[in-house]
Write a protein that holds these residues in place. Structure first.
Motif, PDB file in Angstrom:
ATOM      1  N   ILE A 135     -12.661  45.408  35.712  1.00  0.00           N
ATOM      2  CA  ILE A 135     -11.451  46.155  36.043  1.00  0.00           C
ATOM      3  C   ILE A 135     -10.223  45.498  35.438  1.00  0.00           C
ATOM      4  CG2 ILE A 135     -12.449  47.002  38.201  1.00  0.00           C
ATOM      5  CD1 ILE A 135     -10.615  44.993  39.671  1.00  0.00           C
ATOM      6  N   ASP A 136     -10.403  44.444  34.639  1.00  0.00           N
ATOM      7  CA  ASP A 136      -9.269  43.770  34.001  1.00  0.00           C
ATOM      8  C   ASP A 136      -8.441  44.792  33.222  1.00  0.00           C
ATOM      9  OD1 ASP A 136     -10.202  40.533  33.896  1.00  0.00           O
ATOM     10  OD2 ASP A 136     -11.752  42.045  34.186  1.00  0.00           O
ATOM     11  N   ARG A 137      -7.149  44.792  33.481  1.00  0.00           N
ATOM     12  CA  ARG A 137      -6.295  45.797  32.859  1.00  0.00           C
ATOM     13  C   ARG A 137      -6.130  45.519  31.372  1.00  0.00           C
ATOM     14  NH1 ARG A 137      -1.920  46.225  36.453  1.00  0.00           N
ATOM     15  NH2 ARG A 137      -3.271  47.640  37.580  1.00  0.00           N
ATOM     16  N   ASP A 138      -6.232  46.579  30.587  1.00  0.00           N
ATOM     17  CA  ASP A 138      -6.066  46.508  29.144  1.00  0.00           C
ATOM     18  C   ASP A 138      -5.446  47.830  28.725  1.00  0.00           C
ATOM     19  OD1 ASP A 138      -6.604  46.631  26.271  1.00  0.00           O
ATOM     20  OD2 ASP A 138      -7.874  44.878  26.600  1.00  0.00           O
ATOM     21  N   THR A 139      -4.294  47.780  28.066  1.00  0.00           N
ATOM     22  CA  THR A 139      -3.555  49.011  27.777  1.00  0.00           C
ATOM     23  C   THR A 139      -4.347  49.976  26.896  1.00  0.00           C
ATOM     24  OG1 THR A 139      -2.475  47.914  25.898  1.00  0.00           O
ATOM     25  CG2 THR A 139      -1.307  47.910  28.010  1.00  0.00           C
ATOM     26  N   GLY A 140      -5.316  49.460  26.145  1.00  0.00           N
ATOM     27  CA  GLY A 140      -6.090  50.314  25.264  1.00  0.00           C
ATOM     28  C   GLY A 140      -7.325  50.916  25.909  1.00  0.00           C
ATOM     29  N   ASP A 151      -9.236  55.890  23.035  1.00  0.00           N
ATOM     30  CA  ASP A 151      -8.145  56.396  22.205  1.00  0.00           C
ATOM     31  C   ASP A 151      -7.132  55.275  22.010  1.00  0.00           C
ATOM     32  OD1 ASP A 151      -6.097  57.689  20.940  1.00  0.00           O
ATOM     33  OD2 ASP A 151      -5.767  59.213  22.489  1.00  0.00           O
ATOM     34  N   PRO A 152      -7.180  54.570  20.861  1.00  0.00           N
ATOM     35  CA  PRO A 152      -6.304  53.415  20.648  1.00  0.00           C
ATOM     36  C   PRO A 152      -4.884  53.778  20.225  1.00  0.00           C
ATOM     37  CG  PRO A 152      -7.713  53.730  18.732  1.00  0.00           C
ATOM     38  CD  PRO A 152      -8.109  54.791  19.736  1.00  0.00           C
ATOM     39  N   THR A 153      -4.554  55.070  20.146  1.00  0.00           N
ATOM     40  CA  THR A 153      -3.223  55.477  19.712  1.00  0.00           C
ATOM     41  C   THR A 153      -2.209  55.271  20.834  1.00  0.00           C
ATOM     42  OG1 THR A 153      -3.472  57.768  20.456  1.00  0.00           O
ATOM     43  CG2 THR A 153      -4.316  57.223  18.254  1.00  0.00           C
ATOM     44  N   ALA A 154      -0.936  55.407  20.473  1.00  0.00           N
ATOM     45  CA  ALA A 154       0.141  55.299  21.468  1.00  0.00           C
ATOM     46  C   ALA A 154      -0.012  56.366  22.541  1.00  0.00           C
ATOM     47  CB  ALA A 154       1.499  55.419  20.779  1.00  0.00           C
ATOM     48  N   GLY A 156      -2.862  57.609  23.579  1.00  0.00           N
ATOM     49  CA  GLY A 156      -3.945  57.164  24.451  1.00  0.00           C
ATOM     50  C   GLY A 156      -3.479  56.112  25.435  1.00  0.00           C
ATOM     51  N   GLU A 157      -2.649  55.176  24.962  1.00  0.00           N
ATOM     52  CA  GLU A 157      -2.135  54.135  25.856  1.00  0.00           C
ATOM     53  C   GLU A 157      -1.256  54.739  26.948  1.00  0.00           C
ATOM     54  OE1 GLU A 157      -0.320  50.883  23.884  1.00  0.00           O
ATOM     55  OE2 GLU A 157      -2.138  50.303  22.783  1.00  0.00           O
ATOM     56  N   GLU A 158      -0.487  55.751  26.596  1.00  0.00           N
ATOM     57  CA  GLU A 158       0.352  56.407  27.603  1.00  0.00           C
ATOM     58  C   GLU A 158      -0.513  57.113  28.644  1.00  0.00           C
ATOM     59  OE1 GLU A 158       3.428  57.701  29.860  1.00  0.00           O
ATOM     60  OE2 GLU A 158       3.420  56.172  28.277  1.00  0.00           O
ATOM     61  N   HIS A 159      -1.577  57.765  28.196  1.00  0.00           N
ATOM     62  CA  HIS A 159      -2.499  58.402  29.139  1.00  0.00           C
ATOM     63  C   HIS A 159      -3.106  57.367  30.085  1.00  0.00           C
ATOM     64  CE1 HIS A 159      -3.283  62.155  26.422  1.00  0.00           C
ATOM     65  NE2 HIS A 159      -2.109  62.184  27.019  1.00  0.00           N
ATOM     66  N   ASN A 160      -3.463  56.206  29.529  1.00  0.00           N
ATOM     67  CA  ASN A 160      -4.049  55.150  30.366  1.00  0.00           C
ATOM     68  C   ASN A 160      -3.064  54.663  31.413  1.00  0.00           C
ATOM     69  OD1 ASN A 160      -6.325  55.356  28.752  1.00  0.00           O
ATOM     70  ND2 ASN A 160      -5.807  53.596  27.485  1.00  0.00           N
ATOM     71  N   ARG A 161      -1.791  54.548  31.038  1.00  0.00           N
ATOM     72  CA  ARG A 161      -0.777  54.110  32.004  1.00  0.00           C
ATOM     73  C   ARG A 161      -0.616  55.141  33.126  1.00  0.00           C
ATOM     74  NH1 ARG A 161       1.717  51.700  27.402  1.00  0.00           N
ATOM     75  NH2 ARG A 161       2.730  53.661  26.817  1.00  0.00           N
ATOM     76  N   VAL A 162      -0.625  56.415  32.756  1.00  0.00           N
ATOM     77  CA  VAL A 162      -0.530  57.464  33.783  1.00  0.00           C
ATOM     78  C   VAL A 162      -1.730  57.378  34.730  1.00  0.00           C
ATOM     79  CG1 VAL A 162      -0.572  59.949  34.168  1.00  0.00           C
ATOM     80  CG2 VAL A 162       0.861  58.999  32.350  1.00  0.00           C
TER      81      VAL A 162
END
Length: 448
Positions: A135-140, A151-154, A156-162
């Motif tokens: 569960i270690d957080r990783d923005t990617g 999804d390594p794009t910006a 994808g990272e925004e979706h992960n943050r949401v």
């Protein structure tokens, strides 16, 4: 000789992982104490293994779920409630138990926030164990309980943050318990499960070839592959005369928590009949004999030595539980994943990403879709080829022995002077040399 406290959820898949570590630790001269909820049982019996069962607190029983009932599914309500109760119970009872036993280090499952809180409160080193996906957080990387593709794009990272924000909202009852105990003990602020895992070292069963690509944020992860006990090994054959070695053989298991899914087992049996392939189903004791008899498979059993059987199989059908997936891939067997809960969607997404298998969503299961997916896995060579490559990576990962060596390294450099003095009796000369040549980097966050 050092004393280690092992803290994990009372689920069979997690207990088996911790049993494998305990077995290796005791063999190397350490003393182990399991801290478990009442009702949990271990297979291990040894003078140097103690089991302390935490009693349910009357103050916690029947506590309201703070308005979640109107908006969340019963399964999620139950999961969040169980996590919260276990965290409270550990924080109430475990400190006294660990003090009485003069424990040197805590090994805590990543899903047990109380392990990290108690270790910090007692100023003990903590090694986290990822029995499931880390569960270690990783923005990617999306949260493990989501079946999203990588999804390594910006975007994808925004979706992960949401997704992380939504997860934080869903877990808010548990998060309040974490924040409460951090304040109660004067610890640096902690707000969620992620804040309670070790920043020194996290041992994970998930090898890189099965995971999404991670960044330096996860540099403290130590992938060791499957953590398995010698108690899981058998010497007797798992196949009987009813199995034809000339015909494809498929193994299906939905794990110890989902083995009651009779509807899915019946669909699997019908699909395998269409393909004229053999199917062995293990329902992990979740079906009655009458229910099992209604499934038209080659064999339907409560339990079977999974690893030994998979050595003879062509495809594994799984709920996406990490232990079953690793057992199948260790045997170079591709997987059809039908993820049902927890981190299983994340495991399934990784299987598809690495062409180690296919996935079907449980709500979309039909005999036609199952037949097509199984036929593809049986005939397309790339899945078997990828599984063979990963089996080689797993074989070289080190398993429980490597995990224990890393635990001892943390204990040597982060533990008490008494614990370090005992290493002369426990460690070999070569292992001591490795420890002394590999100093451990302190946590950047000041966490245990």
């Amino acid at each position: 000789m050092s004393h280690l406290a092992l803290i994990c959820p009372p689920y069979a898949s997690h207990l088996r992982v911790f049993e494998s570590l305990a077995e290796q630790l005791v063999a190397r001269g350490h003393v182990v104490t399991f801290i478990l909820p009442i009702g949990a049982t271990l297979r291990l019996q040894h003078p140097n293994i103690e089991v302390c069962l935490l009693e349910a607190s009357p103050a916690l029983a029947g506590r309201p779920i703070a308005g979640l009932k109107r908006r969340l599914t019963p399964a999620l309500i139950q999961t969040v409630g169980d996590l919260t109760e276990r965290t409270d119970r550990l924080c109430q009872q475990a400190p006294g138990l660990l003090r009485e036993r003069n424990v040197d280090i805590v090994l805590g499952d990543q899903m047990e926030a109380g392990a990290g809180l108690v270790a910090a409160h007692l100023q003990l080193p903590l090694v986290s164990i990822a029995s499931a996906l880390p569960i270690d957080r990783d923005t990617g990387i999306p949260p493990p309980w989501l079946g999203w593709r990588h999804d390594p794009t910006a975007r994808g990272e925004e979706h992960n943050r949401v997704a992380e924000n939504i997860s934080r909202w869903l877990m808010r009852r548990h998060n309040r318990a974490i924040a409460h105990w951090a304040r109660q003990w004067g610890l640096p602020p902690r707000f969620e499960l992620h804040d309670c895992i070790s920043q020194l070292q996290c041992i994970t069963q998930t090898v890189p070839g099965l995971d999404f690509p991670r960044t330096s944020q996860s540099a403290h992860l130590v992938p060791v592959g499957p953590l398995r006990s010698s108690m899981d090994e058998i010497s007797s054959p798992v196949l009987d005369a009813s199995i034809d070695p000339a015909r494809p053989l498929i193994y299906a298991s939905l794990g110890t928590l989902q083995g009651h899914r009779l509807d899915i087992f019946r669909l699997l049996a019908r699909a395998c009949r269409r393909l004229d392939v053999q199917l062995i189903i293990s329902h992990c004791g979740c079906l009655t004999p009458h229910q099992a008899a209604t499934v038209d498979a080659t064999r339907v059993v409560a339990h079977i030595p999974q690893r030994d059987l998979l050595a003879h199989c062509d495809v594994c059908i799984s709920h996406g539980g990490l232990n079953t997936v690793l057992d199948a891939l260790s045997a170079a067997v591709p997987i059809l994943a039908i993820p049902l809960a927890y981190d299983q969607p994340g495991v399934a997404a990784r299987l598809v990403h690495h062409e180690l298998g296919l996935q079907l969503k449980p709500q979309n299961l039909t005999v036609a879709r199952l037949t097509s997916a199984l036929e593809h896995l049986l005939t397309a060579p790339n899945y078997r080829r990828q599984a063979l490559t990963l089996s080689e990576e797993i074989a070289s990962a080190g398993g429980a022995m490597r995990a224990v060596e890393h635990i001892e390294r943390t204990l040597y450099f982060q533990g008490s002077s008494d614990a370090r003095e005992g290493f002369d009796e426990v460690l070999s000369r070569d292992t001591c040399a490795v420890l002394l040549e590999t100093p451990h980097t302190p946590s950047r966050h000041g966490c245990p």
